[in-house]
Design a protein around this motif. Structure first.
Motif, PDB file in Angstrom:
ATOM      1  N   PRO A 155       0.796  -1.106   0.023  1.00 27.17           N
ATOM      2  CA  PRO A 155       0.113  -0.032  -0.133  1.00 27.17           C
ATOM      3  C   PRO A 155       0.880   1.288  -0.114  1.00 27.17           C
ATOM      4  O   PRO A 155       1.668   1.407   0.902  1.00 27.17           O
ATOM      5  N   GLY A 156       0.730   2.189  -0.958  1.00 25.37           N
ATOM      6  CA  GLY A 156       1.258   3.431  -1.184  1.00 25.37           C
ATOM      7  C   GLY A 156       2.733   3.362  -1.520  1.00 25.37           C
ATOM      8  O   GLY A 156       3.387   4.290  -1.930  1.00 25.37           O
ATOM      9  N   GLU A 157       3.200   2.071  -1.770  1.00 29.94           N
ATOM     10  CA  GLU A 157       4.834   2.123  -2.207  1.00 29.94           C
ATOM     11  C   GLU A 157       5.121   0.743  -3.149  1.00 29.94           C
ATOM     12  O   GLU A 157       4.161  -0.195  -2.983  1.00 29.94           O
ATOM     13  N   GLU A 158       6.229   0.779  -3.741  1.00 34.22           N
ATOM     14  CA  GLU A 158       6.660  -0.235  -4.533  1.00 34.22           C
ATOM     15  C   GLU A 158       8.010  -0.466  -4.328  1.00 34.22           C
ATOM     16  O   GLU A 158       8.793   0.550  -4.095  1.00 34.22           O
ATOM     17  N   GLU A 159       8.533  -1.702  -4.538  1.00 30.41           N
ATOM     18  CA  GLU A 159      10.029  -2.055  -4.386  1.00 30.41           C
ATOM     19  C   GLU A 159      10.163  -2.590  -5.737  1.00 30.41           C
ATOM     20  O   GLU A 159       9.895  -3.609  -6.157  1.00 30.41           O
ATOM     21  N   LEU A 160      11.644  -2.379  -6.135  1.00 30.20           N
ATOM     22  CA  LEU A 160      12.254  -2.853  -7.299  1.00 30.20           C
ATOM     23  C   LEU A 160      13.214  -3.956  -6.971  1.00 30.20           C
ATOM     24  O   LEU A 160      14.089  -3.431  -5.936  1.00 30.20           O
ATOM     25  N   LEU A 161      12.524  -5.087  -6.829  1.00 28.06           N
ATOM     26  CA  LEU A 161      13.526  -6.211  -6.338  1.00 28.06           C
ATOM     27  C   LEU A 161      14.623  -6.651  -7.312  1.00 28.06           C
ATOM     28  O   LEU A 161      15.822  -6.918  -6.808  1.00 28.06           O
ATOM     29  N   LEU A 162      14.471  -6.545  -8.581  1.00 32.49           N
ATOM     30  CA  LEU A 162      15.529  -6.887  -9.366  1.00 32.49           C
ATOM     31  C   LEU A 162      15.488  -5.981 -10.874  1.00 32.49           C
ATOM     32  O   LEU A 162      14.312  -5.844 -11.180  1.00 32.49           O
ATOM     33  N   VAL A 163      16.196  -5.749 -11.318  1.00 33.23           N
ATOM     34  CA  VAL A 163      16.314  -5.059 -12.936  1.00 33.23           C
ATOM     35  C   VAL A 163      17.518  -5.690 -13.465  1.00 33.23           C
ATOM     36  O   VAL A 163      18.644  -5.824 -12.761  1.00 33.23           O
ATOM     37  N   ALA A 164      17.349  -6.131 -14.740  1.00 26.08           N
ATOM     38  CA  ALA A 164      18.716  -6.479 -15.539  1.00 26.08           C
ATOM     39  C   ALA A 164      18.354  -6.181 -17.034  1.00 26.08           C
ATOM     40  O   ALA A 164      17.125  -6.232 -17.301  1.00 26.08           O
ATOM     41  N   VAL A 165      19.583  -5.859 -17.690  1.00 26.10           N
ATOM     42  CA  VAL A 165      19.491  -5.733 -18.898  1.00 26.10           C
ATOM     43  C   VAL A 165      20.831  -6.469 -19.572  1.00 26.10           C
ATOM     44  O   VAL A 165      21.867  -6.596 -18.947  1.00 26.10           O
ATOM     45  N   ARG A 166      20.588  -7.542 -20.494  1.00 25.22           N
ATOM     46  CA  ARG A 166      21.658  -8.110 -21.178  1.00 25.22           C
ATOM     47  C   ARG A 166      22.964  -7.223 -21.536  1.00 25.22           C
ATOM     48  O   ARG A 166      22.813  -6.161 -21.699  1.00 25.22           O
ATOM     49  N   PRO A 167      24.104  -7.749 -21.343  1.00 26.16           N
ATOM     50  CA  PRO A 167      25.371  -6.842 -21.274  1.00 26.16           C
ATOM     51  C   PRO A 167      25.370  -6.194 -22.796  1.00 26.16           C
ATOM     52  O   PRO A 167      25.861  -5.274 -22.803  1.00 26.16           O
ATOM     53  N   GLU A 168      24.823  -7.030 -23.816  1.00 23.40           N
ATOM     54  CA  GLU A 168      25.159  -6.622 -25.079  1.00 23.40           C
ATOM     55  C   GLU A 168      24.235  -5.322 -25.546  1.00 23.40           C
ATOM     56  O   GLU A 168      24.311  -4.647 -26.611  1.00 23.40           O
TER      57      GLU A 168
END
Length: 151
Positions: A66-79
């Motif tokens: 409620p009222g917030e969110e958490e970014l647990l993981l973010v990833a982009v392939r190296p290329e």
């Protein structure tokens, strides 16, 4: 959803350096996605949601409260790093968090993570530090930094 989990795991395996111990295993991912209010977003190399037959270039995994969110993981392939996909994923994350009525979003990262530049560029600010929080593959520990962005 199994195809999407395969795509997330493919990106995760390519994107996370094993020395930091940040990658999740398949069980952790599927258990997390089974919980309510956990969301993911895939992105293709063209910045769009990948089709069933196309590979993913990046993803986010998030958890809403409620009222917030958490970014647990973010990833982009190296290329695909440096192409704007990371920033686009963060924009999608914050847009969806607003739709879910969040007014604040959080993320936590290891102290020496080069992604800090990206997070700061979209407005995240450090608000806390956990000393010796992350255990690295070599047995050493590194601090975690908590960041917040007010929407």
């Amino acid at each position: 959803m199994t195809d999407d989990i395969d795509k997330i795991m493919d990106v995760m395996d390519a994107a996370f350096d094993p020395q930091w111990g940040e990658a999740w295993n398949r069980r952790q991912l599927t258990d997390s996605l089974a919980m309510p209010h956990t969301h993911y977003q895939l992105i293709g190399a063209d910045g769009r949601i990948p089709t069933e037959s196309s590979p993913a270039a990046g993803f986010t995994l998030t958890k809403a409260a409620p009222g917030e969110e958490e970014l647990l993981l973010v990833a982009v392939r190296p290329e695909f790093r440096g192409t704007g996909l990371g920033k686009k994923l963060l924009q999608i994350f914050t847009d969806k968090a607003r739709e879910r009525k969040a007014d604040t979003v959080f993320l936590e990262m290891r102290a020496n993570n080069p992604a800090e530049t990206l997070y700061r560029s979209v407005g995240f600010e450090p608000v806390g530090r956990r000393e010796n929080y992350y255990l690295m593959a070599d047995g050493n520990r590194i601090d975690a930094i908590t960041f917040r962005l007010t929407l």
